[in-house]
Design a protein around this motif. Structure first.
Motif, PDB file in Angstrom:
ATOM      1  N   LEU A  14     -10.209  -2.635  -9.626  1.00 14.69           N
ATOM      2  CA  LEU A  14     -10.126  -3.810  -8.659  1.00 14.69           C
ATOM      3  C   LEU A  14     -11.206  -3.159  -6.898  1.00 14.69           C
ATOM      4  O   LEU A  14     -10.208  -1.925  -7.476  1.00 14.69           O
ATOM      5  CB  LEU A  14      -9.237  -3.748  -8.694  1.00 14.69           C
ATOM      6  CG  LEU A  14      -8.403  -4.447 -10.023  1.00 14.69           C
ATOM      7  CD1 LEU A  14      -7.119  -5.527  -9.645  1.00 14.69           C
ATOM      8  CD2 LEU A  14      -8.951  -5.677 -10.774  1.00 14.69           C
ATOM      9  N   SER A  15     -11.531  -4.005  -6.647  1.00 13.88           N
ATOM     10  CA  SER A  15     -12.403  -4.011  -5.770  1.00 13.88           C
ATOM     11  C   SER A  15     -12.023  -4.815  -4.666  1.00 13.88           C
ATOM     12  O   SER A  15     -12.646  -5.003  -3.527  1.00 13.88           O
ATOM     13  CB  SER A  15     -13.936  -3.836  -6.241  1.00 13.88           C
ATOM     14  OG  SER A  15     -14.290  -4.604  -6.458  1.00 13.88           O
ATOM     15  N   VAL A  16     -11.020  -6.219  -4.395  1.00  6.41           N
ATOM     16  CA  VAL A  16     -11.529  -7.256  -3.767  1.00  6.41           C
ATOM     17  C   VAL A  16      -9.794  -7.305  -3.679  1.00  6.41           C
ATOM     18  O   VAL A  16     -10.068  -7.354  -2.145  1.00  6.41           O
ATOM     19  CB  VAL A  16     -12.545  -8.478  -4.574  1.00  6.41           C
ATOM     20  CG1 VAL A  16     -12.608  -9.178  -3.163  1.00  6.41           C
ATOM     21  CG2 VAL A  16     -13.846  -8.160  -4.587  1.00  6.41           C
ATOM     22  N   ASN A 179     -10.503  -9.531  -9.781  1.00  7.15           N
ATOM     23  CA  ASN A 179      -9.838  -8.758  -9.155  1.00  7.15           C
ATOM     24  C   ASN A 179      -8.084  -9.318  -9.137  1.00  7.15           C
ATOM     25  O   ASN A 179      -7.883 -10.161  -9.727  1.00  7.15           O
ATOM     26  CB  ASN A 179     -10.023  -9.343  -7.886  1.00  7.15           C
ATOM     27  CG  ASN A 179      -9.879 -11.191  -7.782  1.00  7.15           C
ATOM     28  OD1 ASN A 179      -9.435 -11.769  -7.932  1.00  7.15           O
ATOM     29  ND2 ASN A 179     -11.030 -11.691  -6.774  1.00  7.15           N
ATOM     30  N   TYR A 351      -6.339   0.610  -9.982  1.00  6.70           N
ATOM     31  CA  TYR A 351      -6.812   0.516  -8.509  1.00  6.70           C
ATOM     32  C   TYR A 351      -7.159   2.227  -8.289  1.00  6.70           C
ATOM     33  O   TYR A 351      -7.121   2.542  -8.511  1.00  6.70           O
ATOM     34  CB  TYR A 351      -4.908   0.026  -7.948  1.00  6.70           C
ATOM     35  CG  TYR A 351      -4.454  -1.144  -8.115  1.00  6.70           C
ATOM     36  CD1 TYR A 351      -5.338  -2.541  -7.553  1.00  6.70           C
ATOM     37  CD2 TYR A 351      -3.321  -0.927  -8.351  1.00  6.70           C
ATOM     38  CE1 TYR A 351      -4.755  -3.546  -7.598  1.00  6.70           C
ATOM     39  CE2 TYR A 351      -2.815  -1.909  -8.875  1.00  6.70           C
ATOM     40  CZ  TYR A 351      -3.098  -3.656  -8.490  1.00  6.70           C
ATOM     41  OH  TYR A 351      -2.664  -4.981  -8.904  1.00  6.70           O
TER      42      TYR A 351
END
Length: 502
Positions: A14-16, A179, A351
């Protein structure tokens, strides 16, 4: 139309949107009062005393008070009792753990040079378990207000800052760029707990029939936060002591929760029961510094001042989620009175590494020593929890919440010791203010302690008992469904320390 489903998605990066929240931040910003038996029996009031391995965690200058080189180790029995109250239903759970709580060594170098005012310098290494996470909690009751579906709706539906999650996203079983927000909505939709309102657009409603729901929430955690301290301290003349700590922190934390809900609100439609489980594993390392000084105002009266910097953590999270539900009319309205379908969604989220900065702390201390017959000591600490920060990108909301909800917290510790020849009797009191502005989400902590020690000459044996209690509100979920249990937590520790002079 949705199919019967068994879904496994793993390895998501996940990046957001993140799942970390204030509770996670506080987990690394608060310490249990652990350490040597002597330290615990006096409730940690050692900032102006020193001469104890655990005193280095309060004031690094305390290492220069040691008269001789020593090594020591401490064994502890942790006991945690949680009594929960959820809509009038009470339950109590006990948890016991044995562990090596502390171990350290110190070398004392006396300076035998009349031409210098520097009398002594010391080098020390000390390990302590700063927070033991072994714990469990069980709460149950009938909730007339909310269902687990409300949790998933809070992610799926639009809010003040975001549009609703598109239906096409939730209908794609193998969409691997979701996300965290989209993934929670995805679970709720594919688990049949929420339905799309097609006439409104990307808007969803609960598939759990309205009315009272019986709910259970079980939480179990394991692991610890540890700290390895490298200390250097000096004595100047016979009145001043100065010290420095470089602290290496590490954490390994696992939390498993199982939430179960059932209802009899409808005989032929919607969800009858559901189980939502979450397994979180957090691990990482950190670094902090400490500075301190102790002054002998008179031969008997001493004062200390110490500062502990923020701890800069680098952490990793892995979250595994599983949702199952059983209900009526899952895609078969013609047989609504007969059909029940079991669905299962299984999801692992990995994560990206993230940074967390905990608040610094100031400690002021006073002590009075009655020659060799005894002493009294007090410590006063101050920490601003609103300074906690997630330092990685994507945490603006969490940091705003921390600044809004958390506040300064004071800490007061007092201890006394009375000596009778080779015996020592000790006692203490501790108070720690809530880190929350409302004082209720996590309440104030109070505690007492006592113990004794015997000096065999070059060997010391100490035993202590400490008790603390604190009330809190244990929310089951972070948003949407924020009902939770009122929890009274009592911690009882018994510690045995063995010290050897070298």
């Amino acid at each position: 139309m949705k199919k019967y489903l068994i879904l496994i998605l793993t390895g998501f990066v996940l990046s957001v949107v993140q799942s970390q929240n204030i509770s996670d931040a506080l987990r690394y910003s608060q310490d249990n009062l652990n350490g040597t038996a002597r330290f615990q029996s006096m409730s940690g009031a050692f900032g102006a005393l020193g001469g104890d391995f655990s005193s280095l965690n309060v004031n690094p200058a305390g290492a220069a008070v040691f008269a001789n080189s020593q090594v020591g180790v401490s064994l502890i029995n942790y006991n945690v009792k949680n009594k929960s109250d959820y809509f009038g239903n009470t339950n109590a759970v006990n948890n016991n753990t044995f562990d090596i709580n502390q171990g350290g060594g110190i070398l004392v170098f006396n300076v035998n040079d009349p031409k210098t005012n520097w009398k002594k310098f010391t080098l020390a290494v000390n390990y302590e378990n700063t927070y033991n996470h072994d714990n469990s909690l069980f709460a149950f009751g009938n909730n007339p207000n909310h269902s687990i579906a409300d949790y998933f709706l809070s992610y799926a539906n639009p809010n003040a800052s975001q549009l609703g999650v598109p239906v096409v996203t939730l209908q794609n079983f193998y969409y691997d760029e979701l996300n965290f927000r989209e993934q929670q909505a995805f679970l709720g939709y594919q688990g049949y707990l929420i339905n799309v309102n097609t006439e409104v657009g990307d808007n969803y409603s609960s598939n759990v029939p309205a009315g009272q729901n019986y709910q259970e929430n079980y939480l179990e955690s394991t692991g610890s936060n540890g700290k390895l301290t490298f200390n250097a301290a000096v004595q100047y003349k016979d009145r001043f002591y100065f010290g420095l700590n470089i602290n290496s922190h590490f954490s390994d934390y696992t939390q498993s929760t199982i939430f179960y809900e059932e209802n009899n609100n409808s005989q032929n439609s919607g969800v009858r029961n559901s189980t939502f489980s979450n397994d979180l594993h957090t691990y990482g390392t950190g670094l902090s510094l400490q500075f301190g000084a102790i002054a002998k105002i008179t031969k008997a009266f001493r004062a200390g001042l110490a500062y502990e910097s923020s701890t800069w953590y680098t952490l990793n999270d892995e979250l595994r989620q599983n949702l199952s539900s059983t209900g009526f009319n899952y895609g078969n309205p013609a047989n609504s009175n007969l059909s029940t379908v079991y669905t299962d969604s299984d999801l692992t989220i990995i994560y990206p590494e993230y940074k967390l900065q905990t608040p610094g702390k100031w400690t002021g201390s006073l002590a009075y020593v009655f020659n060799k017959s005894g002493l009294v000591s007090i410590d006063f600490g101050l920490k601003d929890y609103s300074n906690i920060r997630f330092k990685s990108t994507g945490f603006n909301y969490e940091n705003t919440q921390i600044n809004s909800l958390l506040d300064y917290a004071t800490e007061f510790r007092a201890g006394a010791e009375k000596r009778f020849q080779n015996w020592s009797l000790r006692g203490g009191f501790r108070y720690e203010q809530s880190p929350y502005k409302n004082g209720k989400t996590v309440g104030d902590l109070t505690g007492g302690s006592g113990g004794f020690g015997y000096n065999f000459g070059s060997t010391n044996l100490d035993l202590s008992y400490s008790h603390t209690q604190r009330n809190s509100q244990q929310a089951f979920f972070s948003q949407g469904f924020t009902d939770g249990a009122q929890v009274k937590t009592a911690r009882n520790n018994i510690t045995l320390t063995l010290l050897f002079e070298l």
